[in-house]
Design a protein around this motif. Structure first.
Motif, mmCIF file in Angstrom:
data_model
loop_
_atom_site.group_PDB
_atom_site.id
_atom_site.type_symbol
_atom_site.label_atom_id
_atom_site.label_comp_id
_atom_site.label_asym_id
_atom_site.label_seq_id
_atom_site.Cartn_x
_atom_site.Cartn_y
_atom_site.Cartn_z
ATOM 1 N N GLU A 119 0.827 -1.205 0.000
ATOM 2 C CA GLU A 119 0.000 0.000 0.000
ATOM 3 C C GLU A 119 0.866 1.262 0.000
ATOM 4 O O GLU A 119 0.590 2.225 -0.730
ATOM 5 N N ALA A 120 1.946 1.255 0.799
ATOM 6 C CA ALA A 120 2.842 2.416 0.829
ATOM 7 C C ALA A 120 3.517 2.627 -0.520
ATOM 8 O O ALA A 120 3.672 3.759 -0.990
ATOM 9 N N THR A 121 3.889 1.533 -1.156
ATOM 10 C CA THR A 121 4.520 1.628 -2.477
ATOM 11 C C THR A 121 3.531 2.160 -3.508
ATOM 12 O O THR A 121 3.889 2.984 -4.362
ATOM 13 N N LEU A 122 2.281 1.706 -3.444
ATOM 14 C CA LEU A 122 1.260 2.173 -4.372
ATOM 15 C C LEU A 122 1.049 3.685 -4.251
ATOM 16 O O LEU A 122 0.919 4.385 -5.260
ATOM 17 N N TRP A 123 1.039 4.164 -3.026
ATOM 18 C CA TRP A 123 0.854 5.606 -2.841
ATOM 19 C C TRP A 123 2.073 6.385 -3.354
ATOM 20 O O TRP A 123 1.928 7.465 -3.947
ATOM 21 N N LYS A 124 3.249 5.848 -3.153
ATOM 22 C CA LYS A 124 4.462 6.511 -3.658
ATOM 23 C C LYS A 124 4.431 6.588 -5.176
ATOM 24 O O LYS A 124 4.739 7.640 -5.767
ATOM 25 N N LEU A 125 4.040 5.483 -5.815
ATOM 26 C CA LEU A 125 3.962 5.471 -7.281
ATOM 27 C C LEU A 125 2.829 6.360 -7.778
ATOM 28 O O LEU A 125 2.946 7.010 -8.822
ATOM 29 N N THR A 126 1.724 6.388 -7.034
ATOM 30 C CA THR A 126 0.592 7.245 -7.403
ATOM 31 C C THR A 126 1.003 8.712 -7.414
ATOM 32 O O THR A 126 0.669 9.462 -8.331
ATOM 33 N N GLU A 127 1.732 9.124 -6.396
ATOM 34 C CA GLU A 127 2.115 10.527 -6.274
ATOM 35 C C GLU A 127 3.169 10.936 -7.302
ATOM 36 O O GLU A 127 3.267 12.109 -7.673
ATOM 37 N N SER A 128 3.941 9.964 -7.784
ATOM 38 C CA SER A 128 4.987 10.292 -8.763
ATOM 39 C C SER A 128 4.524 10.105 -10.205
ATOM 40 O O SER A 128 5.205 10.536 -11.137
ATOM 41 N N CYS A 129 3.350 9.482 -10.404
ATOM 42 C CA CYS A 129 2.848 9.230 -11.756
ATOM 43 C C CYS A 129 2.487 10.561 -12.422
ATOM 44 O O CYS A 129 1.773 11.382 -11.843
ATOM 45 N N GLN A 130 2.961 10.747 -13.654
ATOM 46 C CA GLN A 130 2.801 12.033 -14.317
ATOM 47 C C GLN A 130 1.849 12.023 -15.507
ATOM 48 O O GLN A 130 1.186 13.014 -15.776
ATOM 49 N N SER A 131 1.797 10.908 -16.257
ATOM 50 C CA SER A 131 1.032 10.954 -17.498
ATOM 51 C C SER A 131 -0.011 9.853 -17.657
ATOM 52 O O SER A 131 -1.115 10.121 -18.147
ATOM 53 N N GLU A 132 0.300 8.605 -17.275
ATOM 54 C CA GLU A 132 -0.638 7.523 -17.564
ATOM 55 C C GLU A 132 -0.562 6.416 -16.514
ATOM 56 O O GLU A 132 0.515 6.040 -16.065
ATOM 57 N N PHE A 133 -1.732 5.913 -16.172
ATOM 58 C CA PHE A 133 -1.837 4.765 -15.271
ATOM 59 C C PHE A 133 -2.698 3.715 -15.954
ATOM 60 O O PHE A 133 -3.817 3.995 -16.397
ATOM 61 N N GLN A 134 -2.160 2.493 -16.073
ATOM 62 C CA GLN A 134 -2.892 1.383 -16.689
ATOM 63 C C GLN A 134 -2.988 0.256 -15.673
ATOM 64 O O GLN A 134 -2.025 -0.022 -14.954
ATOM 65 N N SER A 135 -4.134 -0.415 -15.634
ATOM 66 C CA SER A 135 -4.268 -1.549 -14.720
ATOM 67 C C SER A 135 -5.177 -2.601 -15.316
ATOM 68 O O SER A 135 -6.120 -2.289 -16.052
ATOM 69 N N SER A 136 -4.871 -3.847 -14.999
ATOM 70 C CA SER A 136 -5.638 -4.993 -15.480
ATOM 71 C C SER A 136 -6.001 -5.851 -14.284
ATOM 72 O O SER A 136 -5.133 -6.154 -13.446
ATOM 73 N N HIS A 137 -7.279 -6.254 -14.195
ATOM 74 C CA HIS A 137 -7.752 -6.990 -13.024
ATOM 75 C C HIS A 137 -8.636 -8.156 -13.446
ATOM 76 O O HIS A 137 -9.829 -7.968 -13.718
ATOM 77 N N PRO A 138 -8.104 -9.359 -13.480
ATOM 78 C CA PRO A 138 -8.959 -10.528 -13.742
ATOM 79 C C PRO A 138 -9.763 -10.868 -12.487
ATOM 80 O O PRO A 138 -9.248 -10.808 -11.371
ATOM 81 N N GLY A 139 -11.001 -11.204 -12.671
ATOM 82 C CA GLY A 139 -11.823 -11.582 -11.526
ATOM 83 C C GLY A 139 -12.325 -10.369 -10.768
ATOM 84 O O GLY A 139 -11.839 -9.246 -10.936
ATOM 85 N N PRO A 140 -13.325 -10.567 -9.911
ATOM 86 C CA PRO A 140 -13.875 -9.460 -9.113
ATOM 87 C C PRO A 140 -12.876 -8.975 -8.066
ATOM 88 O O PRO A 140 -12.133 -9.765 -7.491
#
Length: 324
Positions: A119-140
């Motif tokens: 979770e801490a890493t996700l927030w660090k990456l979220t705050e540094s992301c500048q242009s695009e975020f892509q995510s893929s989620h199989p299943g609910p």
């Protein structure tokens, strides 16, 4: 007269011929030699001209002659040895520097252990992301995961970061996922669904990826891998783009209108996998639905085609071409 190979010839062979041996023996016995002197004795320094009498040659002890010839070679060897030592010393300094920097540099793949670290890493990456975020989620996705993802999505979208998310078609009938999609869509997020999704991955600016730790897939461990290898992350981003191109967009109309489930598409995929020989359980796992739903799709198709067995249904479906 004998011929002695030059120093650069193969193997550097040097020897005394039979005539040379006889002349050298005579020079030792009589104290000198004259006349035609074999070249091998001169090359090896076993005979040398007498001072003031260039036609008279005096014998030289073998060890003295050998030392005289070996001296420049030994000097050259010592010089090369010293050069080798200097070379190794020079590279040892930069090698130590290189290793030190490599140890301090970020590893291309690192293990994240525990939900708090992830979770801490996700927030660090979220705050540094500048242009695009892509995510893929199989299943609910569990409601808790969706609730944790919402503020991260809001943070990026409000900053102008493009967000694209892939789900399976089953997400269109999953309440918590629909709630999440509706809120993120209102902020500018984009969603698409497909029969199957290639795997769970989060990509930040096409330079950093977060994926599950495969050894604990489906277990109770909560671990992930953070990947920063440019080649690997670039490949994952390209795979995502390909899947995104094939997927069906999720659109929202009025606040009270939600996207309808793609029932026909889902039924067609169930039947296609059944024709390929997959069991109901395997199909349910791949398409993120219950085995009961899979069985219902197969049953309705059997009734429509008048088949009396699963094998006959597969044959009739394949023959009809309706799954193409």
């Amino acid at each position: 007269m004998c011929q002695i190979p030059d120093e650069g010839t193969q193997n550097g062979e040097m020897s005394v011929c039979e005539t040379g041996t006889a002349v050298y023996r005579a020079a030792i016995t009589h104290g000198s030699a004259s006349g035609d002197i074999p070249e091998c004795l001169l090359r090896l320094g076993l005979l040398r001209p007498q001072d003031g009498e260039p036609d008279v040659f005096l014998p030289v002890p073998p060890d003295v002659a050998a030392h005289h010839l070996a001296l420049p070679i030994e000097r050259a060897v010592r010089a090369q040895q010293q050069r080798l030592l200097d070379l190794r010393a020079a590279f040892s300094l930069v090698e130590a520097l290189y290793r030190e920097e490599q140890q301090q540099a970020v590893a291309p793949v690192r293990l994240l252990e525990g939900l708090e670290v992830i979770e801490a890493t996700l927030w660090k990456l979220t705050e540094s992301c500048q242009s695009e975020f892509q995510s893929s989620h199989p299943g609910p996705r569990p409601p808790r995961a969706l609730a944790e993802a919402l503020p991260r999505s809001r943070t990026m979208l409000e900053r102008g970061v493009r967000q694209r998310t892939l789900y399976q078609h089953s997400a269109r009938s999953h309440g918590p996922t629909l709630d999440y999609m509706e809120q993120v869509h209102a902020l500018g997020g984009e969603f698409r669904t497909h029969y199957e999704v290639f795997g769970r991955v989060l990509l930040f600016d096409r330079s950093v990826a977060l994926i599950p730790e495969g050894r604990y897939k489906g277990g109770h461990h909560h671990n992930a891998l953070i990947v920063e290898h440019a080649g690997v992350v670039g490949f994952l981003a390209d795979v995502f783009d390909h899947a995104w191109h094939l997927a069906v967009p999720v659109t929202f109309g009025t606040p009270d209108t939600r996207p309808a489930p793609l029932t026909d598409e889902k039924r067609r995929m169930v039947l296609r996998l059944m024709v390929e020989g997959h069991t109901d359980a395997a199909i349910a796992s791949r398409l993120s639905m219950s085995t009961r739903t899979v069985a219902n799709h197969v049953k309705r198709a059997a009734e429509a085609y008048g088949s009396r067995s699963r094998a006959q249904l597969a044959y009739l479906l394949a023959k009809s071409g309706h799954l193409e």
